[in-house]
Each structure stands twice: as structure tokens, then as C-alpha cells.
Enzyme design. Structure first.
Site, PDB file in Angstrom:
ATOM      1  N   GLU A  49      -9.604  -1.876   4.799  1.00 28.58           N
ATOM      2  CA  GLU A  49     -10.502  -1.302   6.847  1.00 28.58           C
ATOM      3  C   GLU A  49     -11.989  -2.038   6.906  1.00 28.58           C
ATOM      4  O   GLU A  49     -12.128  -2.595   5.786  1.00 28.58           O
ATOM      5  CB  GLU A  49     -10.890   0.286   6.165  1.00 28.58           C
ATOM      6  N   ASP A  76       0.805  -0.788   0.092  1.00 30.80           N
ATOM      7  CA  ASP A  76       0.368   0.258   0.294  1.00 30.80           C
ATOM      8  C   ASP A  76       0.643   1.387  -0.153  1.00 30.80           C
ATOM      9  O   ASP A  76       1.931   0.631  -0.127  1.00 30.80           O
ATOM     10  CB  ASP A  76      -0.901   0.433   0.991  1.00 30.80           C
ATOM     11  N   ASN A  99      -7.622  -3.063  13.527  1.00 28.09           N
ATOM     12  CA  ASN A  99      -8.965  -2.554  13.917  1.00 28.09           C
ATOM     13  C   ASN A  99      -9.301  -3.837  13.021  1.00 28.09           C
ATOM     14  O   ASN A  99      -9.974  -3.776  12.145  1.00 28.09           O
ATOM     15  CB  ASN A  99      -9.759  -1.561  13.480  1.00 28.09           C
ATOM     16  N   HIS A 113      -7.430  -4.698   9.761  1.00 27.27           N
ATOM     17  CA  HIS A 113      -7.006  -4.643   8.827  1.00 27.27           C
ATOM     18  C   HIS A 113      -6.145  -4.924   8.413  1.00 27.27           C
ATOM     19  O   HIS A 113      -5.441  -5.464   9.171  1.00 27.27           O
ATOM     20  CB  HIS A 113      -7.461  -3.364   8.281  1.00 27.27           C
TER      21      HIS A 113
HETATM   22  C1  F6R Z   1       0.798  -1.659   6.240  1.00 23.13           C
HETATM   23  C2  F6R Z   1       0.231  -1.891   6.340  1.00 23.13           C
HETATM   24  C3  F6R Z   1      -1.151  -2.009   7.161  1.00 23.13           C
HETATM   25  C4  F6R Z   1      -0.426  -2.427   8.804  1.00 23.13           C
HETATM   26  C5  F6R Z   1      -0.565  -1.981   9.906  1.00 23.13           C
HETATM   27  C6  F6R Z   1       0.024  -2.553  11.171  1.00 23.13           C
HETATM   28  O1  F6R Z   1       1.829  -1.781   5.722  1.00 23.13           O
HETATM   29  O2  F6R Z   1      -0.773  -2.563   5.854  1.00 23.13           O
HETATM   30  O3  F6R Z   1      -2.041  -3.192   7.388  1.00 23.13           O
HETATM   31  O4  F6R Z   1       0.680  -3.737   8.953  1.00 23.13           O
HETATM   32  O5  F6R Z   1      -1.282  -0.932  10.100  1.00 23.13           O
HETATM   33  O6  F6R Z   1       0.766  -1.728  11.382  1.00 23.13           O
HETATM   34  P1  F6R Z   1       1.715  -1.649  12.917  1.00 23.13           P
HETATM   35  O7  F6R Z   1       2.859  -3.074  12.719  1.00 23.13           O
HETATM   36  O8  F6R Z   1       2.445  -0.116  12.513  1.00 23.13           O
HETATM   37  O9  F6R Z   1       1.494  -2.013  14.202  1.00 23.13           O
END
Ligand code: F6R
Length: 263
Positions: free
Chosen positions: A146, A70, A139, A141
């Protein structure tokens, strides 16, 4: 789905690095290999371990293609918090990977909708990704899918929830600095990878991990789509595993893996 519960985040990082090492070092000469990378905190210890193995053990990534999950929409090229820059800083610049072999959605494109289609096309042409590392949002995702995301979605523009903007505000001097829109691989896109490896640590992820692994398959917890995948591995520390009802069984299974039974 295999659930691997380990004492510390460092242990998780080593196991995720082991999975990537096996795929990267097992490629045949001249074989085209694509790996899938996530940004954020969750994979960082695995990335550090891969860099260490590259430097100390000669693990080579030459010719391997990497695909990001992403990207934020609207940050200027080279902005230190674009996922492209983050992954360069944390991983790909520290390996023997060519810059052109690292791919991600183009968040600088004046037409982000078109940029999303282009990235999906690239993934269809140059994929599939052999192994994809994933973090999980509080959440539920994965990528930036989301809650409410279609379980068969493809790469597209999404609007971040306020919770995700709060969570990521630490990189932008507060939630107001976090872009509202992203381009993310869809849940269907992610599902085309050969092996999904989701990693999480800390108590803040425990509810999301429990919902993803043991809750119903539902768009309300996008990570629950891993339940549909033929090869998914969830690597979590004790704190992130705290909500799992079948934790004892997962530990028992890990202790009794057959010799050479891979993750
Ligand atoms: C990042 C991504 C997100 C993160 C998620 C957890 O490329 O796709 O899904 O993996 O928000 O973020 P962290 O690892 O910072 O807790």
C-alpha cells in the site's frame, strides 16, 4: 519502461499471454523456471488465453513453478477467496501444473509474521521469478504494498487501506468481510523478478497508471518502483492510458518496433 497501449482489455490479455508463452515455451528441457502470478481481475484475460493455448496449441507448463504475490491473513485453508484457491480456479488447475509447484504465502499460519519470513526465504531459494505479472490498485499499490511501502521492502505482513477493502469487498459481500491483513511480497522482492509486466484496464486505473509511469519515484505510489527496473512492460487499454502525457510517443514506439524486438 515500455508502455503498450492497446484498444481493448482482450488485446492486453493476448500481449501478456504472449510474454508468458515466450518464456514458458522457450525453456530448455530440464531447465528450472519460476513465473510470478497475481490475482484479481487484471490478469484474468491473460490467464484465459494461456489456458486456451494450453488446450488448443499444446502449450505445456509441466515442471514450471509459480509464485503468488500475496495472500489474505486469517481465511481458513480452502476458503474460495484465498488467493491460493482463486489462482487454482482461474489458472493452475486448468494447466498441466503440479499442485506442489504452486507456491504462496501461508495466510493460515497462526504466526503470519513468521510465514512472511518463510515465503521470502523460499523466494530467495527457489527464485528468481523470470516473469511477474502485476495488477495495480487504484491507489497505486502492487502486490499489497500500500502507499507508503518502502521501495526496497521484502515479504511481510501489511494492513490493507480502507480503499483496498472497499475495492475488494465485491468478493466478500462487502468491505467488512475483507480481511484487514495480508502477507505480500515486498517491492524489493518483486523487483528481483527478471521481467515485470503490469497490466491494467478501465478508467478507474488511469490516475494510478499515470502516476506509476510518469509521476515521481515515490513510496506514495508503490508501482512507480517499476521505473527503477531494467525490464518493465506496462500493458494498458485506452481507458487506463487516458492520463498518460506521453501516450502518443508510446504508440509511435510500438508501431516502430524493430523486427523481433521483444516486449
Ligand atoms: C493481487 C494483487 C493486487 C491487485 C490489484 C488490482 O494479487 O497483488 O495488487 O493486482 O489490487 O486488482 P484488480 O486486478 O482486481 O483490479
Amino acid at each position: 519502461m515500455e508502455v503498450v497501449i492497446l484498444p481493448t482489455p482482450h488485446d492486453c490479455g493476448r500481449v501478456v499471454a504472449d510474454i508468458f508463452t515466450a518464456v514458458v515455451s522457450g525453456r530448455a528441457a530440464g531447465e528450472r523456471l519460476a513465473i510470478g502470478l497475481a490475482t484479481g481481475s487484471s490478469p484474468l484475460l491473460a490467464y484465459r488465453e494461456l489456458v486456451r493455448r494450453h488446450r488448443e496449441d499444446g502449450l505445456s507448463f509441466a515442471g514450471v513453478h509459480a509464485f503468488l504475490l500475496d495472500e489474505y491473513v486469517g481465511l481458513p485453508a480452502g476458503h474460495p477467496e484465498t488467493y491460493r484457491e482463486v489462482i487454482r480456479r482461474e489458472l493452475t488447475d486448468l494447466l498441466d501444473m503440479a499442485e506442489n509447484d504452486v507456491h504462496g504465502p501461508d495466510g493460515t499460519d497462526p504466526d503470519p509474521l513468521e510465514a512472511a519470513v518463510d515465503y521470502e526465504d523460499l523466494l530467495r531459494e527457489d527464485g528468481p521469478v523470470a516473469v511477474q505479472v502485476l495488477g495495480i490498485g487504484a491507489n497505486g499499490h502492487i502486490g499489497f504494498n500500500e502507499p507508503g511501502s518502502s521501495l526496497s521492502s521484502v515479504t511481510r505482513v501489511k494492513t490493507l487501506t480502507e480503499q483496498t477493502r472497499q475495492d475488494n469487498g465485491r468478493f466478500f459481500g462487502g468491505p467488512d468481510g475483507v480481511p484487514r491483513h495480508v502477507i505480500t511480497q515486498g517491492l524489493g522482492t518483486i523487483g528481483r523478478a527478471g521481467h515485470l509486466v503490469l497490466t491494467a484496464s478501465g478508467p478507474g486505473k488511469a490516475a494510478a497508471v499515470a502516476a506509476a509511469v510518469e509521476g515521481p519515484l515515490t513510496a506514495s505510489c508503490p508501482a512507480s518502483v517499476l521505473q527503477l527496473h531494467p525490464h518493465a512492460t506496462v500493458v494498458v487499454d485506452e481507458a487506463a492510458a487516458a492520463g498518460l502525457e506521453r501516450a502518443d510517443y508510446y504508440r509511435y514506439t510500438l508501431q516502430h518496433k524493430l523486427p523481433n524486438q521483444p516486449h
